[in-house]
Design an enzyme around this catalytic site. Structure first.
Site, short mmCIF file in Angstrom:
data_model
loop_
_atom_site.label_atom_id
_atom_site.label_comp_id
_atom_site.label_asym_id
_atom_site.label_seq_id
_atom_site.Cartn_x
_atom_site.Cartn_y
_atom_site.Cartn_z
N LYS A 220 0.85 -1.19 0.00
CA LYS A 220 0.00 0.00 0.00
C LYS A 220 0.89 1.25 0.00
O LYS A 220 1.91 1.30 0.70
CB LYS A 220 -0.90 0.00 1.22
CG LYS A 220 -1.81 -1.22 1.31
CD LYS A 220 -2.81 -1.26 0.17
CE LYS A 220 -3.74 -2.44 0.29
NZ LYS A 220 -4.82 -2.41 -0.72
N ASP A 248 -0.38 -0.09 -4.47
CA ASP A 248 -1.81 0.21 -4.46
C ASP A 248 -2.05 1.49 -3.70
O ASP A 248 -1.77 1.57 -2.50
CB ASP A 248 -2.55 -0.97 -3.80
CG ASP A 248 -4.06 -0.81 -3.81
OD1 ASP A 248 -4.55 0.21 -4.31
OD2 ASP A 248 -4.74 -1.74 -3.32
N GLU A 274 -2.01 0.42 -8.70
CA GLU A 274 -3.42 0.07 -8.53
C GLU A 274 -4.23 1.23 -7.97
O GLU A 274 -3.77 1.93 -7.07
CB GLU A 274 -3.50 -1.14 -7.60
CG GLU A 274 -4.88 -1.68 -7.36
CD GLU A 274 -4.84 -2.98 -6.57
OE1 GLU A 274 -5.80 -3.25 -5.83
OE2 GLU A 274 -3.84 -3.71 -6.69
N GLU A 301 -11.67 -3.02 -8.22
CA GLU A 301 -12.31 -3.55 -7.02
C GLU A 301 -13.49 -2.70 -6.58
O GLU A 301 -14.40 -3.22 -5.91
CB GLU A 301 -11.30 -3.68 -5.88
CG GLU A 301 -10.83 -2.37 -5.29
CD GLU A 301 -9.78 -2.57 -4.20
OE1 GLU A 301 -10.14 -2.48 -3.02
OE2 GLU A 301 -8.61 -2.82 -4.55
N ASP A 324 -14.25 -7.85 -8.49
CA ASP A 324 -14.50 -8.17 -7.09
C ASP A 324 -15.77 -9.02 -7.00
O ASP A 324 -16.73 -8.77 -7.74
CB ASP A 324 -14.67 -6.87 -6.29
CG ASP A 324 -14.86 -7.12 -4.81
OD1 ASP A 324 -13.87 -7.02 -4.06
OD2 ASP A 324 -16.00 -7.42 -4.40
N HIS A 351 -9.53 -8.96 -7.28
CA HIS A 351 -9.33 -8.40 -5.95
C HIS A 351 -9.82 -9.40 -4.90
O HIS A 351 -10.88 -9.99 -5.05
CB HIS A 351 -10.11 -7.09 -5.82
CG HIS A 351 -10.17 -6.56 -4.42
ND1 HIS A 351 -11.34 -6.50 -3.70
CD2 HIS A 351 -9.21 -6.05 -3.61
CE1 HIS A 351 -11.10 -5.98 -2.50
NE2 HIS A 351 -9.82 -5.71 -2.44
#
Length: 425
Positions: A220, A248, A274, A301, A324, A351
């Site tokens: 992240k 992400d 992402e 997602e 998702d 995801h």
């Protein structure tokens, strides 16, 4: 004649914010949660359909209330007739004019419909004695396209084009199914990458991921550039040059910020960036994709429906499509999205960062491999090592791969003890 006689709902919340599991630049303190439903019949076989919507805590009660509004549409239905026409059931629920007004075809009501649709697929798969991926893969091309609502898609994908894609994949189904069962499906892991983890934990989890056979991890990013650079440096040193590292941003940036930030991260050989900006900003994603190329842009997602995915593909706004299992209206809409991805030649890496999402989405990716795209080339399912013990059929992930579930159903059934222990309120 068996009928649906009850729809039970549960507000289930896990205190993951206490350990910062799931933390990222936009969601610093998530409590992984499920607005959960059970469909009960009077068939006498003891089988139920289980589905859920994944949330991260507050508002889960609102999502549960949306599930309850579907009782009038489901109770009293003939089980056999309903399960035999899940395409028709999908259209009836999604096209209900008063429910549709709450979206249209997005948001809380759309996700609630998805949970009900997924629960019905779970029930159908259990009644047929097959895991969902295998049930879907056994359908004829005609039966598969009957699941899809082509309204708003025909400028990008027609029914005839979808049939052509499915028929082209049909001859190799048996061989691919055998490969899937013996070899599994590639995975990558986000377990090391949560933003709230300290450097020692990051390094340890990166090392364990490599030792466990994962060829890609995800971190992240997006809260602090210096922090991102330091954490990426640690991850790259631990993982070495041959393990992919995706990042992400979880929608944190404006378009210009995204381009500038990714440029600073480029030296770490990113596998993808992402959700660099708002999930609804198709043109913003397209601009970012053009500016940061050849780094791929991944998103999906939070994609609200098949129409948004259609436009992302038409605009060249993504290179990695991340569907998702619970964001859109269930299995049927995800089948449409998989067909769109196949039409545009874009790889799908689902995801699965949330409670139950690994269990649910593996079936869609495996169906795609067997019956739609026919490939796992550069494709991976996300894996996070949290909360699997609460599911009756938890994922089997080892050696960096998902191994195909064999138990009948969609993998979405939680233990009754977990529903009780983590009930909210």
């Amino acid at each position: 004649m068996a009928r649906i006689v009850a729809l039970h709902t549960h507000d289930v919340r896990f205190p993951t914010s206490q350990t910062l599991d799931g933390s990222d630049a936009m969601n610093p303190d998530p409590d992984y949660s499920a607005a959960y439903l059970r469909l009960v019949t009077d068939a006498g076989d003891g089988l139920e359909g289980h589905g859920f919507v994944f949330t991260i805590g507050r508002g889960n009660d609102v999502q549960v209330a949306a599930l309850r509004t579907l009782e009038g549409h489901l109770l009293g239905r003939d089980v056999d007739a309903t399960l035999a026409d899940l395409g028709g059931l999908w259209r009836e629920l999604v096209h209900d004019s008063q429910l549709r007004w709450l979206g249209p075809e997005k948001g809380i009501m759309h996700m609630a419909i998805g949970a009900a649709v997924n629960a019905l697929w779970d029930l159908r798969a259990k009644r047929e004695g097959k895991p969902l991926w295998q049930l879907l893969s056994s359908l004829t091309p005609e039966e598969i396209v009957d699941l899809v609502d082509f309204r708003y898609l025909t400028d990008a994908l027609t029914r005839d084009e979808a049939l052509e894609i499915l028929r082209a994949a049909q001859p190799g189904r048996a061989e691919r199914e055998a490969r899937l069962v013996s070899e599994g499906y590639p995975a990558y892991t986000t377990t090391p990458g949560w933003l709230g983890y300290d450097d020692d934990k990051l390094a340890r989890l990166c090392r364990e991921a490599v030792e466990d056979g994962f060829r890609q991890i995800k971190l992240k990013v997006g809260a602090d550039l210096d922090e991102d650079l330091r954490r990426l440096r640690i991850a790259r040193e631990v993982c070495g040059p041959d393990v992919g590292i995706a990042v992400d941003a979880n929608q944190r940036w404006d378009v210009g910020d995204a381009i500038a930030w990714v440029e600073r991260l480029r030296p770490f050989d990113l596998a993808w960036i992402e959700e660099p900006t708002s999930p609804d900003d198709i043109l913003g994603h397209a601009a970012i994709a053009k500016a940061v190329a050849p780094i791929p842009v991944a998103t999906g997602e939070h994609g609200a429906n098949r129409v948004l995915f259609k436009q992302l593909l038409q605009a060249g706004a993504l290179s990695v499509l991340q569907l998702d299992a619970t964001r859109v209206a269930g299995v049927n809409e995800n089948v449409a999205i998989l067909l769109l991805a196949a039409k545009f030649g874009v790889r799908v890496c689902p995801h699965a960062g949330g409670v139950g999402l690994c269990e649910a989405v593996q079936h869609l990716a495996m169906f795609d491999f067997v019956a739609v795209s026919g490939t796992t080339e550069d494709r991976m399912i996300e894996f996070v090592d949290h909360l699997h013990e609460h599911f009756v059929t938890p994922v089997d992930v080892h050696s960096g791969r998902y191994f195909a579930p064999k138990a009948p159903g969609a993998g979405t059934e939680m233990h009754a003890s977990s529903l009780a222990e983590y009930a909210h309120g």
